[in-house]
Design a protein around this motif. Structure first.
Motif, short mmCIF file in Angstrom:
data_model
loop_
_atom_site.label_atom_id
_atom_site.label_comp_id
_atom_site.label_asym_id
_atom_site.label_seq_id
_atom_site.Cartn_x
_atom_site.Cartn_y
_atom_site.Cartn_z
N ILE A 250 0.87 -1.18 0.00
CA ILE A 250 0.00 0.00 0.00
C ILE A 250 0.91 1.23 0.00
O ILE A 250 1.92 1.26 0.70
N VAL A 251 0.55 2.21 -0.81
CA VAL A 251 1.30 3.47 -0.80
C VAL A 251 0.33 4.56 -0.36
O VAL A 251 -0.74 4.73 -0.98
N ALA A 252 0.68 5.23 0.72
CA ALA A 252 -0.20 6.29 1.24
C ALA A 252 0.65 7.25 2.04
O ALA A 252 1.68 6.87 2.59
N TYR A 253 0.22 8.51 2.10
CA TYR A 253 0.97 9.51 2.89
C TYR A 253 0.03 10.24 3.84
O TYR A 253 -1.20 10.17 3.70
N THR A 281 8.77 12.57 2.09
CA THR A 281 8.97 13.66 1.13
C THR A 281 8.14 13.30 -0.11
O THR A 281 8.30 12.22 -0.68
N LEU A 282 7.26 14.21 -0.50
CA LEU A 282 6.45 13.99 -1.72
C LEU A 282 7.20 14.55 -2.93
O LEU A 282 7.00 14.13 -4.05
N PHE A 283 8.03 15.56 -2.69
CA PHE A 283 9.10 15.91 -3.62
C PHE A 283 10.33 16.14 -2.78
O PHE A 283 10.29 16.99 -1.91
N PRO A 284 11.40 15.43 -2.95
CA PRO A 284 11.62 14.37 -3.92
C PRO A 284 10.82 13.11 -3.55
O PRO A 284 10.63 12.85 -2.38
N TYR A 285 10.40 12.38 -4.57
CA TYR A 285 9.54 11.22 -4.35
C TYR A 285 10.37 9.94 -4.25
O TYR A 285 11.35 9.78 -4.99
N PRO A 286 9.97 9.01 -3.35
CA PRO A 286 10.76 7.77 -3.20
C PRO A 286 10.55 6.79 -4.35
O PRO A 286 10.21 5.62 -4.15
N SER A 287 10.75 7.24 -5.55
CA SER A 287 10.49 6.42 -6.75
C SER A 287 11.39 5.20 -6.80
O SER A 287 10.94 4.11 -7.15
N GLU A 288 12.66 5.41 -6.45
CA GLU A 288 13.63 4.32 -6.56
C GLU A 288 13.24 3.14 -5.67
O GLU A 288 13.27 1.99 -6.10
N ARG A 289 12.87 3.46 -4.43
CA ARG A 289 12.50 2.40 -3.49
C ARG A 289 11.24 1.68 -3.96
O ARG A 289 11.15 0.46 -3.84
N LEU A 290 10.28 2.43 -4.51
CA LEU A 290 9.06 1.80 -5.02
C LEU A 290 9.41 0.87 -6.18
O LEU A 290 8.84 -0.22 -6.30
N HIS A 291 10.32 1.29 -7.00
CA HIS A 291 10.77 0.48 -8.12
C HIS A 291 11.36 -0.85 -7.63
O HIS A 291 11.08 -1.92 -8.17
N GLU A 292 12.14 -0.75 -6.56
CA GLU A 292 12.73 -1.97 -5.96
C GLU A 292 11.64 -2.88 -5.39
O GLU A 292 11.68 -4.09 -5.57
N LYS A 298 3.43 -8.33 -5.67
CA LYS A 298 2.54 -8.80 -6.75
C LYS A 298 1.74 -7.64 -7.32
O LYS A 298 1.45 -7.60 -8.51
N SER A 299 1.32 -6.75 -6.42
CA SER A 299 0.63 -5.55 -6.89
C SER A 299 0.66 -4.47 -5.81
O SER A 299 1.05 -4.74 -4.68
N MET A 300 0.26 -3.29 -6.21
CA MET A 300 0.29 -2.16 -5.27
C MET A 300 -1.06 -1.47 -5.25
O MET A 300 -1.79 -1.47 -6.24
N LEU A 301 -1.36 -0.86 -4.10
CA LEU A 301 -2.60 -0.11 -3.94
C LEU A 301 -2.27 1.26 -3.36
O LEU A 301 -1.64 1.36 -2.32
N THR A 302 -2.67 2.28 -4.09
CA THR A 302 -2.44 3.64 -3.59
C THR A 302 -3.74 4.16 -3.00
O THR A 302 -4.79 4.07 -3.64
N VAL A 303 -3.66 4.65 -1.77
CA VAL A 303 -4.87 5.15 -1.10
C VAL A 303 -4.68 6.64 -0.83
O VAL A 303 -3.69 7.06 -0.24
N GLU A 304 -5.62 7.43 -1.30
CA GLU A 304 -5.50 8.88 -1.14
C GLU A 304 -6.87 9.50 -0.84
O GLU A 304 -7.91 8.91 -1.13
N LEU A 305 -6.85 10.72 -0.32
CA LEU A 305 -8.08 11.48 -0.10
C LEU A 305 -8.30 12.41 -1.29
O LEU A 305 -8.32 13.63 -1.16
N ASN A 306 -8.36 11.83 -2.47
CA ASN A 306 -8.60 12.60 -3.69
C ASN A 306 -9.00 11.62 -4.79
O ASN A 306 -9.20 10.44 -4.53
N MET A 310 -1.40 11.03 -6.43
CA MET A 310 -0.08 10.44 -6.19
C MET A 310 0.07 9.13 -6.96
O MET A 310 1.18 8.73 -7.31
N VAL A 311 -1.07 8.45 -7.21
CA VAL A 311 -1.02 7.16 -7.91
C VAL A 311 -0.25 7.29 -9.24
O VAL A 311 0.40 6.34 -9.68
N GLU A 312 -0.29 8.48 -9.85
CA GLU A 312 0.45 8.67 -11.10
C GLU A 312 1.96 8.54 -10.88
O GLU A 312 2.67 7.98 -11.72
N ASP A 313 2.42 9.06 -9.73
CA ASP A 313 3.86 8.95 -9.42
C ASP A 313 4.23 7.51 -9.08
O ASP A 313 5.34 7.07 -9.38
N VAL A 314 3.32 6.80 -8.43
CA VAL A 314 3.58 5.40 -8.11
C VAL A 314 3.70 4.61 -9.43
O VAL A 314 4.64 3.83 -9.61
#
Lengths: 354, 300
Positions: A250-253, A281-292, A298-306, A310-314
């Motif tokens: 799950i990815v959420a902030y 930090t939402l900028f810079p975004y932890p893209s590298e770690r998510l990539h790892e 198997k899959s990811m779920l982004t949960v947001e109040l919108n 952010m799911v686009e960055d994931v």
């Protein structure tokens, strides 16, 4: 070390004083008015400047003036007010002035409501105002972090000569929790570029974002880009929960990450191996770690109040390696943990992942 | 006596061909030998005028005959005479004076359109003992920045506001300003400003003089030597009074804009005399009390 029970907004305001904030300029708006109220009483006791401006437009330009003169300056507001500040923020980013801006995000668009939201993610992380620029964006998910990120925010702002945004929300700002002070000390640095009056031993200083010759503006743009790359290299911050063996991430902030934490505990009791990455930090975004993480998940779920920002960055970070689903509530409504678990179970079922 | 430098020189443009490369270049031929040292530096001449020391020695981007360059110069003369270069911070607007920091050798901050007084508030609140001024045009101060202008003065911020009123948006090439005269033709009022659509020109000085935070309000011009001398005195006052911490000093200057008024500089100055001052009468609008002036004497 001193522990207190405080509202998020008050903890942030107290932290501003302790972090050596020289000046605060603000304008009332729910759900963040406590910041101005708290500082209106406390700042003068410390010989600091606090001023209720005639608008958010004026506040941010007062911050611009004070930051340009080399002082630790900040403002805070909530979504509609932050929209009004965008012009000034663009000038501040262009002129490379360090300052702290706080957005206690409420739900929109327009006047929306005073309840919490995360609809300002795009505005916060992709620039927000006109022109090419980025803010360093910190997303607190507790009252403690509301306080801690003020110290961090001012330090990062000074280090990179860049505006820093604390992106909170109406719930974190309004709720009361324990908060401990005394962990950090302000790290003030010299600012030889500041407009303090031209002395004989130096050339005049001027603060500007104007570079009328395109050749010179492009050089300035490249310098900014290089700075953002440096920030991306050095300042990515995130928290991981149960990711060691996680099949689902799950990815959420912010506030959402707290609700998701509870959902993860429920799901784990049901035997679902789920973990969470919480970007701090939402900028810079932890893209590298998510990539790892996408290597093993198997899959990811982004949960947001919108409606899904952010799911686009994931998705960019994961780059198609695994499916990235989205679940969001809007309008100031919050998901409950069970709702998230249900969404997760549906996702697992639909993807035939079990 | 007219010096030789001011005599027109007979110039002849000729094309010279380089014998080696065959490249042709244009050169001016004159039959007067230019002296190595300007005659004004000869002992027999007395130096009666020089540029202010705090002006940067570069050519300005302003149009010939424009009042901005004069206004800049008077402000810098005041800074020189008061010896406050090290304690002065200026705020430049968006508009023709956006490059003011290229010409004024003091610390300066550029501000967003209309926000100069908010920026100046931020600077002055943190450094109350410095001299802080904004330099703004009519579009900046009286249209987009009206809220900032009124509230800054209402708070009585101890800054000087130098307001160049030329009744037109200069930098964007001649659109109607809030201070454009009734009937004035501009690019956005091609048949003349009409009151039914746009109301009357805003008299900012009279308006803000009503605010208790305004300490000194005056309207000056720079279209003739007497006016220049008076404007200079007003600018000096606006700096000096800041020491009293008693409120905002506001110096409006009716300036010309020959390019956008489509007049020669001489005609433009005549226009000020014949038209502008009818709508914007010159003179002091709000003066410090005798007690305040005594305080200022004691400060010295």
């Amino acid at each position: 070390m001193e522990t207190k029970l405080m509202k998020g907004n008050e903890a942030l305001a107290e932290a501003a004083i302790q972090a050596g904030c020289d000046a605060y300029f603000g304008y009332p708006i729910t759900p963040q008015s406590e910041v101005l109220e708290y500082l209106a009483l406390e700042m003068p006791k410390h010989g600091r400047i606090v001023l209720q401006a005639e608008s958010e437009v004026a506040s941010i330009n007062m911050v611009y003036g004070a930051a340009g003169a080399g002082f630790r300056s900040m403002t805070s507001s909530s979504s509609p007010g932050i929209s009004l500040m965008q012009e000034g923020i663009s000038y501040i980013a262009g002129a490379e002035l360090p300052c702290l801006i706080v957005n206690v995000n409420r739900a929109g668009p327009g006047l929306g409501t005073i309840q919490p939201g995360q609809g300002d993610y795009f505005q916060s992380t992709k620039g927000g105002g006109h022109g090419d620029y980025r803010l360093i964006v910190l997303a607190p998910s507790s009252v403690q972090e509301m306080a801690d990120f003020v110290f961090l925010g001012f330090d990062l702002a000074d280090k990179y000569r860049n505006p820093v945004l604390i992106l909170s929300d109406g719930a974190i700002g309004q709720m009361m929790e324990k908060v401990t002070f005394g962990k950090f000390k302000p790290k003030k640095i010299d600012k030889p570029w500041a407009t303090t009056g031209k002395t004989k031993d130096r050339e005049r200083n001027y603060i500007t974002s104007l570079h009328i010759q395109p050749e010179k503006l492009e050089i300035h743009n490249r310098k900014l880009v290089a700075k953002y790359e440096e920030i991306k290299k050095n300042e990515v911050r995130f928290e991981e929960i149960h990711t060691e063996d996680a099949e689902y991430i799950i990815v959420a902030y912010g506030l959402c990450a707290r609700i998701c934490h509870k959902a993860i505990n429920i799901a784990r009791e049901k035997g679902i191996k789920v973990g969470m990455l919480r970007p701090i930090t939402l900028f810079p975004y932890p893209s590298e770690r998510l990539h790892e993480l996408a290597e093993t998940a198997k899959s990811m779920l982004t949960v947001e109040l919108n409606a899904g920002q952010m799911v686009e960055d994931v998705r960019l970070a994961v780059n198609g390696k695994v499916p990235v689903e989205f679940y969001g509530r809007m309008g100031g409504m919050l998901p409950n943990p069970e709702e998230i678990v249900e969404k997760l179970e549906n996702l697992i079922h639909n993807n035939h992942a079990i | 006596m007219q010096s030789e430098e001011h005599l027109l020189v007979d110039e002849q443009l000729i094309t010279v061909k380089d014998p080696d490369t065959g490249k042709e270049t244009d050169t001016v031929l004159t039959d007067i030998e230019v002296p190595a040292k300007p005659r004004c530096l000869d002992d027999e001449y007395e130096m009666v005028y020089h540029k202010p020391k705090t002006m940067v020695d570069v050519s300005m981007h302003y149009c010939p005959g424009c009042a901005h360059s004069q206004f800049h110069k008077l402000i810098m003369e005041a800074v020189d005479e008061l010896g406050i270069q090290e304690q002065t911070i200026g705020v430049a607007p968006v508009g023709c004076a956006v490059f003011a920091y290229d010409y004024m050798n003091i610390d300066m901050s550029e501000a967003a359109h209309g926000r100069a007084t908010a920026t100046a508030t931020g600077i002055k609140r943190l450094m109350p003992d410095k001299y802080v001024f904004t330099y703004q045009g009519d579009g900046d101060l009286a249209a987009i920045g009206t809220a900032e202008t009124i509230h800054t003065i209402n708070r009585g911020e101890n800054i000087a506001i130098f307001f160049m009123n030329n009744a037109v948006y200069g930098m964007t090439s001649g659109q109607m300003a809030p201070t454009s005269l009734v009937g004035m033709k501009t690019t956005t009022s091609p048949t003349g400003r009409n009151v039914a659509d746009y109301g009357f020109p805003i008299k900012v000085s009279e308006l803000i003089a009503q605010l208790p935070g305004a300490f000194y309000v005056t309207r000056q011009a720079m279209h003739n030597p007497t006016a220049v001398r008076k404007a200079k005195k007003a600018i000096l006052n606006a700096f000096k009074y800041q020491k009293l911490h008693k409120g905002t000093c506001f110096v409006e200057v009716i300036g010309n804009c020959p390019s956008n008024w489509k007049l020669t500089p001489v005609e433009a100055n005549k226009f000020i005399d014949e038209s502008m001052v009818k709508t914007f009468p010159l003179g002091d609008i709000k003066l410090p009390s005798t007690e305040d002036l005594k305080l200022l004497e004691q400060e010295k």
